[in-house]
Design a protein around this motif. Structure first.
Motif, PDB file in Angstrom:
ATOM      1  N   GLU A  87     165.452  24.851 -17.009  1.00  0.00           N
ATOM      2  CA  GLU A  87     166.095  24.482 -15.743  1.00  0.00           C
ATOM      3  C   GLU A  87     165.083  23.909 -14.759  1.00  0.00           C
ATOM      4  O   GLU A  87     165.358  22.900 -14.098  1.00  0.00           O
ATOM      5  CB  GLU A  87     166.805  25.689 -15.129  1.00  0.00           C
ATOM      6  CG  GLU A  87     168.079  26.055 -15.863  1.00  0.00           C
ATOM      7  CD  GLU A  87     168.858  27.145 -15.171  1.00  0.00           C
ATOM      8  OE1 GLU A  87     169.518  26.835 -14.156  1.00  0.00           O
ATOM      9  OE2 GLU A  87     168.811  28.300 -15.647  1.00  0.00           O
ATOM     10  N   LYS A  88     163.918  24.527 -14.665  1.00  0.00           N
ATOM     11  CA  LYS A  88     162.879  24.015 -13.768  1.00  0.00           C
ATOM     12  C   LYS A  88     162.418  22.636 -14.217  1.00  0.00           C
ATOM     13  O   LYS A  88     162.178  21.746 -13.406  1.00  0.00           O
ATOM     14  CB  LYS A  88     161.701  24.989 -13.712  1.00  0.00           C
ATOM     15  CG  LYS A  88     160.693  24.666 -12.637  1.00  0.00           C
ATOM     16  CD  LYS A  88     159.717  25.806 -12.443  1.00  0.00           C
ATOM     17  CE  LYS A  88     158.871  25.560 -11.200  1.00  0.00           C
ATOM     18  NZ  LYS A  88     158.082  26.713 -10.838  1.00  0.00           N
ATOM     19  N   CYS A  89     162.304  22.447 -15.522  1.00  0.00           N
ATOM     20  CA  CYS A  89     161.924  21.157 -16.087  1.00  0.00           C
ATOM     21  C   CYS A  89     162.925  20.084 -15.677  1.00  0.00           C
ATOM     22  O   CYS A  89     162.559  19.050 -15.107  1.00  0.00           O
ATOM     23  CB  CYS A  89     161.857  21.260 -17.607  1.00  0.00           C
ATOM     24  SG  CYS A  89     161.670  19.683 -18.457  1.00  0.00           S
ATOM     25  N   LEU A  90     164.192  20.327 -15.961  1.00  0.00           N
ATOM     26  CA  LEU A  90     165.223  19.337 -15.671  1.00  0.00           C
ATOM     27  C   LEU A  90     165.354  19.071 -14.173  1.00  0.00           C
ATOM     28  O   LEU A  90     165.487  17.920 -13.745  1.00  0.00           O
ATOM     29  CB  LEU A  90     166.560  19.773 -16.271  1.00  0.00           C
ATOM     30  CG  LEU A  90     166.608  19.779 -17.796  1.00  0.00           C
ATOM     31  CD1 LEU A  90     167.891  20.434 -18.291  1.00  0.00           C
ATOM     32  CD2 LEU A  90     166.465  18.370 -18.349  1.00  0.00           C
ATOM     33  N   ASP A 112     159.222  23.072 -21.634  1.00  0.00           N
ATOM     34  CA  ASP A 112     158.504  24.170 -20.981  1.00  0.00           C
ATOM     35  C   ASP A 112     157.486  23.644 -19.965  1.00  0.00           C
ATOM     36  O   ASP A 112     156.627  24.382 -19.503  1.00  0.00           O
ATOM     37  CB  ASP A 112     157.835  25.096 -22.000  1.00  0.00           C
ATOM     38  CG  ASP A 112     156.854  24.381 -22.914  1.00  0.00           C
ATOM     39  OD1 ASP A 112     156.817  23.130 -22.920  1.00  0.00           O
ATOM     40  OD2 ASP A 112     156.123  25.076 -23.642  1.00  0.00           O
ATOM     41  N   ASP A 113     157.594  22.363 -19.605  1.00  0.00           N
ATOM     42  CA  ASP A 113     156.747  21.756 -18.571  1.00  0.00           C
ATOM     43  C   ASP A 113     157.638  21.344 -17.405  1.00  0.00           C
ATOM     44  O   ASP A 113     158.856  21.298 -17.534  1.00  0.00           O
ATOM     45  CB  ASP A 113     156.019  20.521 -19.112  1.00  0.00           C
ATOM     46  CG  ASP A 113     154.988  20.870 -20.181  1.00  0.00           C
ATOM     47  OD1 ASP A 113     154.436  21.979 -20.136  1.00  0.00           O
ATOM     48  OD2 ASP A 113     154.747  20.018 -21.054  1.00  0.00           O
ATOM     49  N   TYR A 114     157.019  20.987 -16.288  1.00  0.00           N
ATOM     50  CA  TYR A 114     157.772  20.417 -15.172  1.00  0.00           C
ATOM     51  C   TYR A 114     156.836  19.571 -14.329  1.00  0.00           C
ATOM     52  O   TYR A 114     155.623  19.661 -14.438  1.00  0.00           O
ATOM     53  CB  TYR A 114     158.451  21.504 -14.331  1.00  0.00           C
ATOM     54  CG  TYR A 114     157.510  22.392 -13.544  1.00  0.00           C
ATOM     55  CD1 TYR A 114     157.215  22.108 -12.208  1.00  0.00           C
ATOM     56  CD2 TYR A 114     156.927  23.519 -14.118  1.00  0.00           C
ATOM     57  CE1 TYR A 114     156.346  22.917 -11.479  1.00  0.00           C
ATOM     58  CE2 TYR A 114     156.071  24.326 -13.401  1.00  0.00           C
ATOM     59  CZ  TYR A 114     155.786  24.024 -12.080  1.00  0.00           C
ATOM     60  OH  TYR A 114     154.927  24.817 -11.363  1.00  0.00           O
ATOM     61  N   TRP A 115     157.438  18.715 -13.496  1.00  0.00           N
ATOM     62  CA  TRP A 115     156.669  17.832 -12.613  1.00  0.00           C
ATOM     63  C   TRP A 115     156.685  18.401 -11.210  1.00  0.00           C
ATOM     64  O   TRP A 115     157.750  18.686 -10.660  1.00  0.00           O
ATOM     65  CB  TRP A 115     157.248  16.422 -12.628  1.00  0.00           C
ATOM     66  CG  TRP A 115     157.133  15.739 -13.959  1.00  0.00           C
ATOM     67  CD1 TRP A 115     156.245  16.026 -14.958  1.00  0.00           C
ATOM     68  CD2 TRP A 115     157.923  14.657 -14.436  1.00  0.00           C
ATOM     69  NE1 TRP A 115     156.424  15.183 -16.015  1.00  0.00           N
ATOM     70  CE2 TRP A 115     157.458  14.317 -15.725  1.00  0.00           C
ATOM     71  CE3 TRP A 115     158.970  13.923 -13.904  1.00  0.00           C
ATOM     72  CZ2 TRP A 115     158.002  13.297 -16.481  1.00  0.00           C
ATOM     73  CZ3 TRP A 115     159.520  12.896 -14.650  1.00  0.00           C
ATOM     74  CH2 TRP A 115     159.033  12.594 -15.921  1.00  0.00           C
ATOM     75  N   TYR A 116     155.526  18.585 -10.609  1.00  0.00           N
ATOM     76  CA  TYR A 116     155.448  19.161  -9.262  1.00  0.00           C
ATOM     77  C   TYR A 116     155.313  18.101  -8.176  1.00  0.00           C
ATOM     78  O   TYR A 116     155.324  18.411  -7.002  1.00  0.00           O
ATOM     79  CB  TYR A 116     154.324  20.195  -9.165  1.00  0.00           C
ATOM     80  CG  TYR A 116     152.948  19.673  -9.514  1.00  0.00           C
ATOM     81  CD1 TYR A 116     152.147  19.058  -8.561  1.00  0.00           C
ATOM     82  CD2 TYR A 116     152.455  19.797 -10.806  1.00  0.00           C
ATOM     83  CE1 TYR A 116     150.899  18.576  -8.891  1.00  0.00           C
ATOM     84  CE2 TYR A 116     151.210  19.313 -11.142  1.00  0.00           C
ATOM     85  CZ  TYR A 116     150.440  18.709 -10.183  1.00  0.00           C
ATOM     86  OH  TYR A 116     149.199  18.226 -10.507  1.00  0.00           O
TER      87      TYR A 116
END
Length: 194
Positions: A31-34, A115-119
């Motif tokens: 969810e954080k990734c998307l 399992d990654d995300y953009w900050y």
């Protein structure tokens, strides 16, 4: 084995960028990734290719919910584990990745694994502006931060020394010394990335 593509409004749509999200047992992160991708601020359209690899946890359910909520942005492909390609005896995401690359037609491709995300909400915009202004470059990658799950702190990954000695890097430099994470990559779709 057959795969399933969830209904979407992207039939025949071409965006400037396709972002590939490969998910397998990422229920705690997807969810954080998307959301980090959906939060990107850009002057152009993008499509999220969401390839779910038949997870044993709730990842598939979460991916399906997002695909139904954002059918004009997300193309969700539900893969079958029978199609999985093992490398050196270990399951991999290779089939999922190749299926995505071969069935997408954008000018640029980006990757953000489940399992990654953009900050940085301007990550895509900055990279596209750079590549659009510099035809002689084929890909862009950047600094990354690692999340410490115990403390919740982001720690900037130290750059390899080779990056401070050269004005630009070649694909071979990346292969010899992993200079960044795939989640920071954006590359031209016609670039024959090694």
């Amino acid at each position: 084995a057959p795969i399933e593509e969830l209904p979407n409004k992207l039939s025949g749509e071409t965006a400037l960028v396709t972002i590939f999200v490969y998910a397998y047992n990422h229920e705690n992160y997807i969810e954080k990734c998307l959301q980090s991708i959906l939060d990107q601020i850009t002057d152009y359209s993008f499509i999220i290719y969401l390839g779910e690899d038949d997870s044993t946890d709730n990842t598939r359910k979460i991916c399906s919910e997002y695909a139904l909520k954002y059918p004009d942005i997300i193309r969700c492909v539900l893969h079958n584990r029978k199609n999985n390609i093992s490398i050196l005896g270990k399951p991999s995401g290779r089939f999922n990745a190749m299926y995505g690359f071969l069935s997408s037609h954008s000018k640029y491709f980006a990757i953000c694994e489940g399992d990654d995300y953009w900050y940085d909400n301007f990550k895509l915009q900055k990279q596209i502006e750079f590549l659009e202004s510099n035809d002689h470059y084929n890909f862009s990658c950047g600094k990354i931060k690692l999340l410490n799950n115990l403390t919740g702190k982001l720690i900037e990954k130290k750059e390899p020394r080779m990056t401070t000695k050269k004005p630009y890097l070649k694909a071979g430099d990346y292969i010899r010394k992993n200079i960044s994470q795939t989640s920071s990559f954006l590359f031209r779709s016609d670039f024959d990335f090694p």
